[in-house]
Design an enzyme around this catalytic site. Structure first.
Site, PDB file in Angstrom:
ATOM      1  N   LYS A   1       0.842  -1.197   0.000  1.00 42.62           N
ATOM      2  CA  LYS A   1       0.000   0.000   0.000  1.00 42.62           C
ATOM      3  C   LYS A   1       0.878   1.249   0.000  1.00 42.62           C
ATOM      4  CE  LYS A   1      -1.434   2.552   3.166  1.00 42.62           C
ATOM      5  NZ  LYS A   1      -1.247   3.876   2.491  1.00 42.62           N
TER       6      LYS A   1
ATOM      7  N   GLU B   1       9.703   0.310  11.055  1.00 39.79           N
ATOM      8  CA  GLU B   1      10.807   1.266  10.940  1.00 39.79           C
ATOM      9  C   GLU B   1      10.181   2.632  11.121  1.00 39.79           C
ATOM     10  OE1 GLU B   1      13.120   3.967  10.292  1.00 39.79           O
ATOM     11  OE2 GLU B   1      12.597   3.615   8.188  1.00 39.79           O
TER      12      GLU B   1
ATOM     13  N   CYS C   1      13.760  10.027   8.352  1.00 37.15           N
ATOM     14  CA  CYS C   1      13.776   9.516   9.723  1.00 37.15           C
ATOM     15  C   CYS C   1      15.187   9.471  10.295  1.00 37.15           C
ATOM     16  CB  CYS C   1      13.141   8.128   9.770  1.00 37.15           C
ATOM     17  SG  CYS C   1      13.933   6.909   8.687  1.00 37.15           S
TER      18      CYS C   1
ATOM     19  N   GLU D   1      10.178  14.675  16.726  1.00 39.11           N
ATOM     20  CA  GLU D   1      10.606  14.579  15.327  1.00 39.11           C
ATOM     21  C   GLU D   1       9.884  15.642  14.509  1.00 39.11           C
ATOM     22  OE1 GLU D   1      11.537  11.080  12.172  1.00 39.11           O
ATOM     23  OE2 GLU D   1       9.549  11.019  13.079  1.00 39.11           O
TER      24      GLU D   1
END
Length: 475
Positions: A173, A247, A281, A381
């Site tokens: 997806k 992840e 990331c 983040e």
């Protein structure tokens, strides 16, 4: 580019929803394509096709050498379309073209081949107990792979390729922000000769992802994305006892020791902090700087950040393109406002769009000094071009600050003393770390600890994720 069909179980089929996903360029704000939007029923059909193909066993019983050969053919076909895929990625998510062409699209070819190389050395059958027993590493079943929008091809392939080499059937997806490149990959897979049912690629939003994750016929979910979404996926997988690899986010520290070469530091952080406009990331967004050289380091970084050119991502001279969407641009801008409100000093940048960017979702790269490690801009983040410089006194203090984070994905140590670097590296709690550079390799495990995820991708560890070990005691 417009797609009115879905790739379900190795066939192009008409969608059942009648709805479309509109793709808008983040640099021009113009529509660049549309794709058919899958329904919950389409997602169910893709899983059903994967389950049927896995139970039929055509692919999982194919010898490993033949599976490797099929994926090497895919790499060859992909390589021929790298320029097209690179341009498409730049149009979809705004990353600069020299990165999408040579690092992302070109690197995706290297990724496929590296995983194939690892598969050739992998112990699919391993003798134990002096030959009286064998460990059989068998396909793990039906896999749902959910890549993000920021590095859509390599994160997709980091799940799809090892899963296919293991003999699994896979439903992918792609993100609704970057569906076009996913469907180009579907075209390549469609011509690769894989058995029917083995691969489906359905670009869609959160509701499609949730339906796929919750489907009882799915054995394993492999996800790259935010930690919040990862927690939700892990909860569902825990309830249903599915295997899961995650992840997730990062807030990586770049530890600059007091003997570091600042030319090396600034050149390295230009790449590790501002790649994909900071939408990575693994971005090294916390710079831990010794008080003895703090002002010198801030000044050097300020010169580097102030020299970054923001603009047209297709221009070879551009360093940073736009952020992926207006919503995300506004989110990052709010973090810049938060940093100022918390008492940090914006040495370069701020909330204004760069000069000459009247259209598109651009934001100036920002360097904060006088940052406390407890500030939100140092702990959360941001996923944008924002760099914080945090002072420390001793090497032990730097390690403590690096570890004072919910995340543990990546990191760097900058020094001219290898022994000192080694001592620091061994104390930082993170999944990946480099000295005077950060260059992940496709044959090394990729992933993190704490809120940065569960499991690893790439290398032998990436193949481990998609197999089930069976203990076989010989009669």
């Amino acid at each position: 580019m417009n797609h009115d069909r879905l790739y379900v179980g190795g066939r192009w089929v008409a969608p059942t929803s009648g709805e479309t996903i509109v793709v808008v360029s983040p640099s021009t704000e113009e529509v660049i394509g549309t794709v058919a939007a899958p329904s919950i029923a389409d997602a169910g059909a893709a899983v059903a096709a994967a389950r049927a193909s896995f139970e039929a066993g055509t692919w999982r019983r194919t010898p490993v050498a033949e599976r490797i050969a099929a994926l090497r053919r895919l790499a060859d076909a992909y390589e021929a379309r790298v320029p097209e895929i690179g341009d498409l990625l730049t149009s979809e998510m705004g990353a600069i073209s020299r990165w999408t062409q040579f690092v992302h699209a070109g690197g995706s070819v290297a990724l496929i081949r590296a995983v194939c190389d690892d598969a050739e050395q992998y112990p699919w059958e391993e003798p134990r107990l002096g030959g009286s027993a064998t460990i059989l590493r068998e396909p793990g079943g039906v896999v749902v792979a959910i890549p993000p929008w920021n590095v859509p091809q390599s994160t997709l392939l980091s799940k799809l390729v090892p899963a296919l080499l293991a003999g699994c059937s896979v439903v992918v997806k792609p993100s609704p922000e970057t569906p076009l490149d996913g469907l180009v990959l579907a075209e390549l897979i469609d011509g690769s000769g894989l058995p029917e049912g083995v691969v489906s690629i359905l670009p869609g939003g959160r509701e499609i992802g949730e339906a796929l994750v919750a489907n009882p016929e799915v054995d394993h979910v492999a996800f790259t994305g935010s930690t919040a979404a990862g927690r939700s996926i892990a909860a569902v997988c825990g309830r249903d006892l599915k295997r899961v690899t995650l992840e997730l986010g990062g807030k990586s520290a770049a530890i600059v020791l007091d003997d570091a070469d600042l030319d090396v530091v600034t050149a390295g952080l230009k790449a590790t902090a501002f790649n994909i406009s900071g939408q990575a990331c693994i971005a090294q967004t916390r710079v831990l700087a010794p008080r003895s050289r703090y002002n010198e380091i801030v000044d050097a970084l300020a010169t580097m950040v102030d020299g970054l050119r923001v603009g047209d991502p297709f221009d070879p001279a551009t360093d940073l393109g736009p952020l992926v969407s207006s919503v995300h641009r506004d989110r990052v801008r709010d973090y810049v406002k938060t940093g100022v409100a918390e008492g940090a000093r914006a040495v370069v940048g701020g909330v204004d769009a760069p000069t000459g960017t009247d259209r598109g979702w651009f934001l100036s790269p920002t360097l904060f000094a006088d940052v406390d490690n407890k500030m939100r801009i140092a702990q959360e983040e941001i996923f944008g071009p924002v760099l914080s410089v945090i002072p420390y006194d001793t090497d032990a203090d730097a390690v403590a600050a690096a570890n004072d984070s919910d995340y543990g994905l990546a990191g760097t140590v900058w020094t001219t003393d290898p022994a000192r670097a080694d001592a620091v590296v061994r104390e930082v709690r993170t999944g990946m770390i480099g000295v005077n550079a950060f260059r992940p390799h496709f044959s090394m495990p990729f992933g993190g600890v704490k809120a940065s995820g569960i499991g690893r991708e790439f290398g032998r560890e990436g193949l481990d994720a998609f197999v089930e070990p069976k203990a076989y005691y010989h009669g």
